[in-house]
Design a protein around this motif. Structure first.
Motif, PDB file in Angstrom:
ATOM      1  N   SER A   5       0.994  -0.869  -0.124  1.00 47.01           N
ATOM      2  CA  SER A   5       0.019   0.172   0.009  1.00 47.01           C
ATOM      3  C   SER A   5       0.973   1.097   0.197  1.00 47.01           C
ATOM      4  O   SER A   5       1.805   0.760   0.751  1.00 47.01           O
ATOM      5  CB  SER A   5      -0.803   0.404   1.034  1.00 47.01           C
ATOM      6  OG  SER A   5      -1.477   1.220   1.359  1.00 47.01           O
ATOM      7  N   GLN A 103      -8.852  -1.907   1.283  1.00 46.92           N
ATOM      8  CA  GLN A 103      -8.272  -2.830   2.565  1.00 46.92           C
ATOM      9  C   GLN A 103      -9.004  -3.954   3.379  1.00 46.92           C
ATOM     10  O   GLN A 103      -8.436  -4.844   3.946  1.00 46.92           O
ATOM     11  CB  GLN A 103      -9.443  -1.340   3.313  1.00 46.92           C
ATOM     12  CG  GLN A 103      -9.297  -1.234   4.889  1.00 46.92           C
ATOM     13  CD  GLN A 103     -10.562  -0.328   5.238  1.00 46.92           C
ATOM     14  OE1 GLN A 103     -11.456  -0.242   5.159  1.00 46.92           O
ATOM     15  NE2 GLN A 103      -9.326  -0.150   6.678  1.00 46.92           N
ATOM     16  N   ALA A 106      -6.418  -6.412   2.094  1.00 47.80           N
ATOM     17  CA  ALA A 106      -5.153  -5.502   3.006  1.00 47.80           C
ATOM     18  C   ALA A 106      -5.248  -7.078   4.473  1.00 47.80           C
ATOM     19  O   ALA A 106      -4.221  -7.338   4.685  1.00 47.80           O
ATOM     20  CB  ALA A 106      -4.685  -4.602   3.026  1.00 47.80           C
ATOM     21  N   PHE A 112       1.315  -7.762   4.553  1.00 45.41           N
ATOM     22  CA  PHE A 112       1.128  -6.160   4.512  1.00 45.41           C
ATOM     23  C   PHE A 112       2.560  -5.494   4.373  1.00 45.41           C
ATOM     24  O   PHE A 112       2.883  -5.413   5.688  1.00 45.41           O
ATOM     25  CB  PHE A 112       0.301  -6.101   5.798  1.00 45.41           C
ATOM     26  CG  PHE A 112      -0.270  -4.501   4.829  1.00 45.41           C
ATOM     27  CD1 PHE A 112      -0.699  -4.186   3.622  1.00 45.41           C
ATOM     28  CD2 PHE A 112      -0.288  -3.471   6.291  1.00 45.41           C
ATOM     29  CE1 PHE A 112      -1.881  -3.410   4.081  1.00 45.41           C
ATOM     30  CE2 PHE A 112      -0.848  -2.617   5.947  1.00 45.41           C
ATOM     31  CZ  PHE A 112      -1.325  -1.887   4.971  1.00 45.41           C
ATOM     32  N   LYS A 114       3.049  -1.770   4.530  1.00 49.14           N
ATOM     33  CA  LYS A 114       2.797  -0.697   4.869  1.00 49.14           C
ATOM     34  C   LYS A 114       3.805   0.532   4.291  1.00 49.14           C
ATOM     35  O   LYS A 114       4.607   0.548   4.122  1.00 49.14           O
ATOM     36  CB  LYS A 114       2.401  -0.426   6.144  1.00 49.14           C
ATOM     37  CG  LYS A 114       3.264   0.099   7.506  1.00 49.14           C
ATOM     38  CD  LYS A 114       1.995   0.237   8.820  1.00 49.14           C
ATOM     39  CE  LYS A 114       2.625   1.686   8.847  1.00 49.14           C
ATOM     40  NZ  LYS A 114       1.748   1.685  10.169  1.00 49.14           N
ATOM     41  N   SER A 115       2.920   1.814   4.191  1.00 48.68           N
ATOM     42  CA  SER A 115       3.345   3.317   4.200  1.00 48.68           C
ATOM     43  C   SER A 115       3.226   3.821   5.149  1.00 48.68           C
ATOM     44  O   SER A 115       1.762   4.203   5.932  1.00 48.68           O
ATOM     45  CB  SER A 115       2.478   4.275   2.485  1.00 48.68           C
ATOM     46  OG  SER A 115       3.045   5.485   2.204  1.00 48.68           O
ATOM     47  N   SER A 116       4.204   4.254   6.357  1.00 54.53           N
ATOM     48  CA  SER A 116       3.745   4.597   7.689  1.00 54.53           C
ATOM     49  C   SER A 116       3.447   6.122   7.659  1.00 54.53           C
ATOM     50  O   SER A 116       2.492   6.306   8.591  1.00 54.53           O
ATOM     51  CB  SER A 116       5.175   4.613   8.069  1.00 54.53           C
ATOM     52  OG  SER A 116       5.887   5.413   7.564  1.00 54.53           O
ATOM     53  N   SER A 118       0.560   6.597   5.574  1.00 56.72           N
ATOM     54  CA  SER A 118      -0.872   7.207   5.208  1.00 56.72           C
ATOM     55  C   SER A 118      -1.629   6.277   6.330  1.00 56.72           C
ATOM     56  O   SER A 118      -2.412   5.345   6.950  1.00 56.72           O
ATOM     57  CB  SER A 118      -0.563   5.670   4.021  1.00 56.72           C
ATOM     58  OG  SER A 118      -2.342   5.411   3.722  1.00 56.72           O
ATOM     59  N   SER A 121      -3.342   2.972   5.352  1.00 54.46           N
ATOM     60  CA  SER A 121      -1.896   1.570   6.042  1.00 54.46           C
ATOM     61  C   SER A 121      -2.290   1.623   7.751  1.00 54.46           C
ATOM     62  O   SER A 121      -2.094   0.450   8.238  1.00 54.46           O
ATOM     63  CB  SER A 121      -0.616   2.148   5.838  1.00 54.46           C
ATOM     64  OG  SER A 121      -0.368   1.501   4.152  1.00 54.46           O
ATOM     65  N   THR A 122      -2.396   2.577   7.731  1.00 50.94           N
ATOM     66  CA  THR A 122      -2.154   3.014  10.105  1.00 50.94           C
ATOM     67  C   THR A 122      -3.235   1.854   9.760  1.00 50.94           C
ATOM     68  O   THR A 122      -3.490   0.823  11.392  1.00 50.94           O
ATOM     69  CB  THR A 122      -2.384   4.159  10.219  1.00 50.94           C
ATOM     70  OG1 THR A 122      -0.571   4.878   9.383  1.00 50.94           O
ATOM     71  CG2 THR A 122      -2.249   3.957  11.631  1.00 50.94           C
ATOM     72  N   ASP A 125      -3.285  -2.561   9.688  1.00 50.34           N
ATOM     73  CA  ASP A 125      -2.083  -2.169  10.396  1.00 50.34           C
ATOM     74  C   ASP A 125      -2.777  -2.500  11.770  1.00 50.34           C
ATOM     75  O   ASP A 125      -2.489  -3.652  11.750  1.00 50.34           O
ATOM     76  CB  ASP A 125      -1.248  -1.333  10.479  1.00 50.34           C
ATOM     77  CG  ASP A 125      -0.224  -1.856  11.547  1.00 50.34           C
ATOM     78  OD1 ASP A 125       0.052  -2.958  10.600  1.00 50.34           O
ATOM     79  OD2 ASP A 125       0.088  -0.892  11.534  1.00 50.34           O
ATOM     80  N   THR A 134       3.073  -7.113   8.785  1.00 49.61           N
ATOM     81  CA  THR A 134       3.265  -5.773   8.317  1.00 49.61           C
ATOM     82  C   THR A 134       4.564  -6.107   7.757  1.00 49.61           C
ATOM     83  O   THR A 134       5.515  -5.509   9.317  1.00 49.61           O
ATOM     84  CB  THR A 134       2.698  -4.396   9.351  1.00 49.61           C
ATOM     85  OG1 THR A 134       0.975  -4.877   9.157  1.00 49.61           O
ATOM     86  CG2 THR A 134       2.358  -3.076   8.392  1.00 49.61           C
TER      87      THR A 134
END
Length: 155
Positions: A5, A103, A106, A112, A114-116, A118, A121-122, A125, A134
């Motif tokens: 993501s 989502q 995911a 997964f 993730k883009s920290s 986003s 993404s959070t 997560d 993750t």
């Protein structure tokens, strides 16, 4: 399956045309940096997947990130994205529905990335914490420094 993501920093809920008009130079600059590093990012992801014997990747990303998605699909042929999902006709132009489907995929995927930065993404997560699966994108070996320096979206 692995799920990757990422989002650009300007906004998460805009169409490509809205982003270009409202985010202007910042978005163009970020797209240029990521486009230049697309091969390196794809190789970092593909290397990690190969180490884990994973052949399927689903990318949850807005349509304005097509350049990276196309490079990733060439690097790892098992890569899929939202356009590969068949939805009922009444939802085909609804980005919110696609985001919800992304989502759900995911949350259920084996791993997964993730883009920290986003929120999307959070949120995903948050539901995945229990299975500890993750991975932070910028922590992959070979991830390009030019993109890390953006410090906003793909970290």
């Amino acid at each position: 399956m692995y799920l990757l993501s990422f989002k650009f920093s300007c906004s998460n809920k805009m169409t490509a045309n809205q982003l270009r008009s409202q985010c202007g130079d910042k978005l163009r600059e970020e797209i240029a940096i990521v486009t230049a590093a697309s091969g390196e990012i794809a190789n970092a992801v593909a290397t990690r997947l190969k180490q884990m014997n994973i052949t399927k990747l689903y990318i949850a990303a807005p349509d304005y990130e097509n350049e990276f998605i196309n490079v990733m699909k060439k690097t790892l042929p098992g890569t899929k994205e939202a356009i590969d999902i068949t939805l009922p006709e009444k939802y085909k132009n609804d980005n919110y529905v696609y985001s919800l489907v992304d989502q759900e995929i995911a949350q259920r995927s084996t791993y997964f990335i993730k883009s920290s930065s986003s929120v999307w993404s959070t949120f995903v997560d948050f539901f995945r914490v229990a299975n500890n699966s993750t991975i932070i994108l910028s922590q992959l070996p070979g991830y390009p420094e030019s993109v890390k320096k953006l410090g906003v979206w793909m970290k």
